[in-house]
Design a protein around this motif. Structure first.
Motif, short mmCIF file in Angstrom:
data_model
loop_
_atom_site.label_atom_id
_atom_site.label_comp_id
_atom_site.label_asym_id
_atom_site.label_seq_id
_atom_site.Cartn_x
_atom_site.Cartn_y
_atom_site.Cartn_z
N UNK A 128 -7.74 -9.45 -56.55
CA UNK A 128 -8.80 -9.70 -55.56
C UNK A 128 -10.14 -10.03 -56.21
N UNK A 129 -10.37 -9.50 -57.42
CA UNK A 129 -11.66 -9.74 -58.06
C UNK A 129 -11.66 -11.01 -58.92
N UNK A 130 -10.56 -11.70 -58.96
CA UNK A 130 -10.49 -12.98 -59.67
C UNK A 130 -10.85 -14.07 -58.67
N UNK A 131 -12.09 -14.51 -58.71
CA UNK A 131 -12.61 -15.36 -57.63
C UNK A 131 -11.90 -16.71 -57.53
N UNK A 132 -11.39 -17.21 -58.62
CA UNK A 132 -10.73 -18.52 -58.58
C UNK A 132 -9.28 -18.45 -58.14
N UNK A 133 -8.78 -17.23 -57.87
CA UNK A 133 -7.36 -17.07 -57.54
C UNK A 133 -7.13 -17.21 -56.04
N UNK A 134 -6.13 -17.99 -55.66
CA UNK A 134 -5.68 -18.08 -54.27
C UNK A 134 -4.16 -18.14 -54.29
N UNK A 135 -3.52 -17.16 -53.68
CA UNK A 135 -2.06 -17.10 -53.77
C UNK A 135 -1.39 -18.32 -53.13
N UNK A 136 -2.06 -18.99 -52.23
CA UNK A 136 -1.47 -20.16 -51.58
C UNK A 136 -1.38 -21.36 -52.53
N UNK A 137 -2.03 -21.25 -53.70
CA UNK A 137 -1.94 -22.32 -54.68
C UNK A 137 -0.69 -22.19 -55.57
N UNK A 138 0.05 -21.11 -55.37
CA UNK A 138 1.16 -20.81 -56.27
C UNK A 138 2.50 -20.92 -55.54
N UNK A 139 3.38 -21.71 -56.09
CA UNK A 139 4.76 -21.80 -55.60
C UNK A 139 5.64 -22.20 -56.76
N UNK A 140 6.80 -21.56 -56.88
CA UNK A 140 7.71 -21.87 -57.99
C UNK A 140 8.15 -23.33 -57.91
N UNK A 141 8.10 -24.05 -59.01
CA UNK A 141 8.56 -25.44 -59.00
C UNK A 141 10.02 -25.52 -58.54
N UNK A 142 10.31 -26.46 -57.65
CA UNK A 142 11.66 -26.60 -57.13
C UNK A 142 12.47 -27.52 -58.05
N UNK A 143 13.73 -27.15 -58.26
CA UNK A 143 14.67 -27.92 -59.06
C UNK A 143 15.63 -28.63 -58.11
N UNK A 144 15.95 -29.89 -58.41
CA UNK A 144 16.88 -30.61 -57.54
C UNK A 144 18.22 -29.88 -57.46
N UNK A 145 18.73 -29.77 -56.25
CA UNK A 145 19.94 -29.00 -56.00
C UNK A 145 20.71 -29.68 -54.87
N UNK A 146 22.00 -29.90 -55.09
CA UNK A 146 22.82 -30.53 -54.06
C UNK A 146 24.18 -29.84 -53.98
#
Length: 384
Positions: A128-146
């Protein structure tokens, strides 16, 4: 050894006509430089199998693997879709999940950053005290899957053609089995002390069955009736008629899909580069391979039953018998393939002529030569 030596030797071997074909030269199995070329030209670009979708039946079910140095997690999300993500935390880059199992969320074992089954960051303690942090900016990179006929494939190549487009000819060939309805009943991972190509080649030829598997399946395979047609662009295959060592090796009495010889015909399929399937009227088993250095191979091993045998009251007995048999077969294959790698690593090792029963190995050699060294195998595609 010059880094160009394995390439030159492989190209020379691949250019020989089938009637005078020899095994691949030892250098293509033992050279670290050639293995790196395989990682870059094959495993970083091709579709690799991670198992059956029936093995991830419930939301949160997952398996992990490494693909060309990239840790990957494959899971079923809350909407029922199979998805693949980088298995590396976006904080301090720890790997996240290990092995296989079921998880409601993905929790990093290092600092408890938590991701949903959609890969999005859900929580990060004490940020919370890391002002530049926003959890909505983080998502695991997706790997192609079929998915294809019940199999799950992943690739790091975003431009790779779809699995179905590459395997359409195979799908037509094996349509009578309806492989998409077979159910995976067990899945394991192993590491053997051999080169990945040695194990792949061992699977794709039945010439060794009477000797290597004399105590298990060797006596039930009729080599004189085996058919080894030319391979196609993305796979090779051969057919063999078996008097089943297990009841499930032939079609179940309630199976009305298979007729005539199909009721006791086994298909042995090599889907390049390293997905190996034995498909019988009653069961299947498979290996999916990934190199761990020149002298080790990581193996995903699994198997299961056709729907008719799954519905049989004795299904669990059939599964137990299948698993017991395959454990014996794997023990025999491990001994044979580890001996081959020790032998080809010797300074005096020289490749000998191939039998006509080893036609799939010839096609596999030309595939490897094409991917790693630009060999032109267009002449082999006329039947596709």
């Amino acid at each position: 050894m010059s880094p160009d030596q394995p390439v030159a030797e492989l190209l020379a071997a691949a250019a020989r006509p089938l009637e005078d074909a020899r095994a691949m030269p030892p250098s293509v199995y033992t050279s670290p430089g050639f293995l790196q070329r395989e990682i870059e030209t094959i495993f970083s670009r091709e579709w690799l199998c991670v198992g059956r979708s029936s093995g991830l039946a419930n939301p949160g079910d997952y398996v992990t693997c490494d693909l060309a140095g990239q840790p990957v997690v494959v899971l079923r999300d809350r909407e029922g879709q199979i998805r693949a993500f980088s298995n590396v935390c976006l904080h301090r880059m720890s790997t996240l999940l290990e092995g296989s199992g079921n998880a409601r969320v993905i929790v990093c074992p290092y600092h408890a950053w938590t991701y949903g089954l959609d890969g999005k960051l859900r929580g990060a303690p004490f940020m919370a005290q890391t002002t530049g942090f926003c959890k909505h900016d983080y998502a695991l990179p997706e790997i192609r899957c079929e998915e294809w006929l019940g199999w799950i494939y992943i690739t790091l190549d975003r431009d790779r053609p779809a699995v179905a487009s590459e395997l359409g000819a195979l799908e037509r060939m094996i349509a009578p089995y309806r492989m998409e309805n077979y159910v995976e009943c067990f899945r394991e991972t192993h590491v053997w002390d051999t080169n990945w190509k040695v194990l792949a080649e061992n699977f794709m030829e039945s010439y060794h069955l009477p000797v290597c598997h004399a105590d298990t399946v060797g006596g039930h395979s009729k080599l004189e009736e085996m058919e080894c047609p030319p391979g196609l662009r993305a796979f090779n295959y051969h057919w063999i008629t078996k008097e089943a060592s297990l009841a499930i090796g032939n079609a179940h009495p309630s199976n009305t899909r298979l007729e005539g010889h199909w009721r006791k015909t086994t298909a042995l399929l090599t889907l390049y580069p390293s997905h190996l399937i034995t498909l019988t009227p009653g069961y299947f088993w498979y290996l999916s391979l990934h190199p761990k250095g020149t002298g080790q191979v990581a193996i995903t091993f699994g198997g299961g039953l056709s729907p008719e045998f799954m519905e049989d009251p004795k299904a669990q007995n059939y599964v137990a018998s299948l698993k017991a048999l395959l454990d014996e077969v794997n023990l025999e294959d491990r001994g044979c393939t580890e001996k081959v790698f020790r032998g080809l690593s010797a300074g005096s090792a020289r490749p000998g002529h191939l039998s006509y029963l080893e036609r799939p190995i010839y096609d596999f050699m030309q595939y490897i030569a094409e991917r790693t060294a630009g060999f032109d195998r267009s002449f082999a595609l006329a039947a596709e």
